[in-house]
Design a protein around this motif. Structure first.
Motif, PDB file in Angstrom:
ATOM      1  N   PHE A   5      -4.430  -0.346   2.642  1.00  0.00           N
ATOM      2  CA  PHE A   5      -4.841  -0.347   1.241  1.00  0.00           C
ATOM      3  C   PHE A   5      -3.950   0.581   0.423  1.00  0.00           C
ATOM      4  CE2 PHE A   5      -7.526   1.201  -2.243  1.00  0.00           C
ATOM      5  CZ  PHE A   5      -7.840  -0.004  -2.831  1.00  0.00           C
ATOM      6  N   ARG A   8      -0.633  -0.890  -1.187  1.00  0.00           N
ATOM      7  CA  ARG A   8      -0.708  -1.940  -2.205  1.00  0.00           C
ATOM      8  C   ARG A   8      -0.379  -1.355  -3.575  1.00  0.00           C
ATOM      9  NH1 ARG A   8      -6.363  -4.702  -0.246  1.00  0.00           N
ATOM     10  NH2 ARG A   8      -5.570  -5.439   1.732  1.00  0.00           N
ATOM     11  N   ASP A  12      -2.477  -3.649  -9.062  1.00  0.00           N
ATOM     12  CA  ASP A  12      -3.236  -4.712  -8.419  1.00  0.00           C
ATOM     13  C   ASP A  12      -4.532  -4.163  -7.835  1.00  0.00           C
ATOM     14  OD1 ASP A  12      -1.658  -7.111  -8.785  1.00  0.00           O
ATOM     15  OD2 ASP A  12      -0.162  -6.123  -7.548  1.00  0.00           O
ATOM     16  N   ARG A  13      -4.502  -2.957  -7.270  1.00  0.00           N
ATOM     17  CA  ARG A  13      -5.738  -2.348  -6.742  1.00  0.00           C
ATOM     18  C   ARG A  13      -6.729  -2.139  -7.877  1.00  0.00           C
ATOM     19  NH1 ARG A  13      -2.992   2.224  -3.233  1.00  0.00           N
ATOM     20  NH2 ARG A  13      -2.982   3.045  -5.323  1.00  0.00           N
ATOM     21  N   GLY A  17     -10.298  -4.004  -8.281  1.00  0.00           N
ATOM     22  CA  GLY A  17     -11.497  -3.184  -8.468  1.00  0.00           C
ATOM     23  C   GLY A  17     -12.267  -3.597  -9.712  1.00  0.00           C
ATOM     24  N   HIS A 114      -4.375 -11.495  -7.763  1.00  0.00           N
ATOM     25  CA  HIS A 114      -3.876 -10.131  -7.558  1.00  0.00           C
ATOM     26  C   HIS A 114      -3.544  -9.878  -6.085  1.00  0.00           C
ATOM     27  CE1 HIS A 114      -4.145  -8.509 -11.574  1.00  0.00           C
ATOM     28  NE2 HIS A 114      -5.356  -9.034 -11.705  1.00  0.00           N
ATOM     29  N   GLN A 118       0.059  -8.797  -4.662  1.00  0.00           N
ATOM     30  CA  GLN A 118       0.318  -7.681  -3.754  1.00  0.00           C
ATOM     31  C   GLN A 118       1.145  -8.135  -2.567  1.00  0.00           C
ATOM     32  OE1 GLN A 118      -3.548  -6.314  -2.637  1.00  0.00           O
ATOM     33  NE2 GLN A 118      -3.586  -4.739  -4.208  1.00  0.00           N
TER      34      GLN A 118
END
Length: 125
Positions: A5, A8, A12-13, A17, A114, A118
């Protein structure tokens, strides 16, 4: 091998979210408006949906757009745009299960865009 994680791209994270928060908001609204009728109008306020969509469009355009420019793949942007369109269309559906369904479908599609973005950044696409 699955990427961690932490590797990334940040935007995008954040966008994934935000998509998750949107899905939680929609499901929570449908489930709790009846039980929380005294404050339910706050959860279902049009401004919440409009502001959430505006944030999703801005964040999506930035993350997916910069991704497309960087890695050259348009599929993540196309799928993300489809998700944003479904979310925008859900604003025209009366509050309730149908609105939640279309919104969750839209945020899920956007999150997929997204995720593909990534993977393209990491050369996994």
């Amino acid at each position: 091998m699955l990427d961690s994680f932490a590797t990334r791209p940040l935007w995008d994270r954040l966008a994934i979210g935000l998509s998750g928060l949107c899905a939680v908001h929609c499901v929570a609204t449908v489930l709790f408006v009846g039980a929380l009728s005294s404050v339910g109008h706050l959860f279902a306020a049009p401004a919440v949906h409009e502001i959430g969509l505006a944030l999703a469009v801005l964040l999506g355009a930035f993350a997916l757009g910069t991704g497309a420019l960087k890695h050259g793949m348009m599929l993540p942007t196309a799928i993300g745009s489809l998700g944003l369109g479904m979310m925008a269309g859900a604003l025209n559906v009366p509050h309730g299960a149908s609105e939640a369904f279309y919104t969750v479908l839209g945020v899920s599609t956007l999150a997929l865009g997204h995720l593909l973005n990534q993977r393209a950044h990491l050369g996994l696409a």
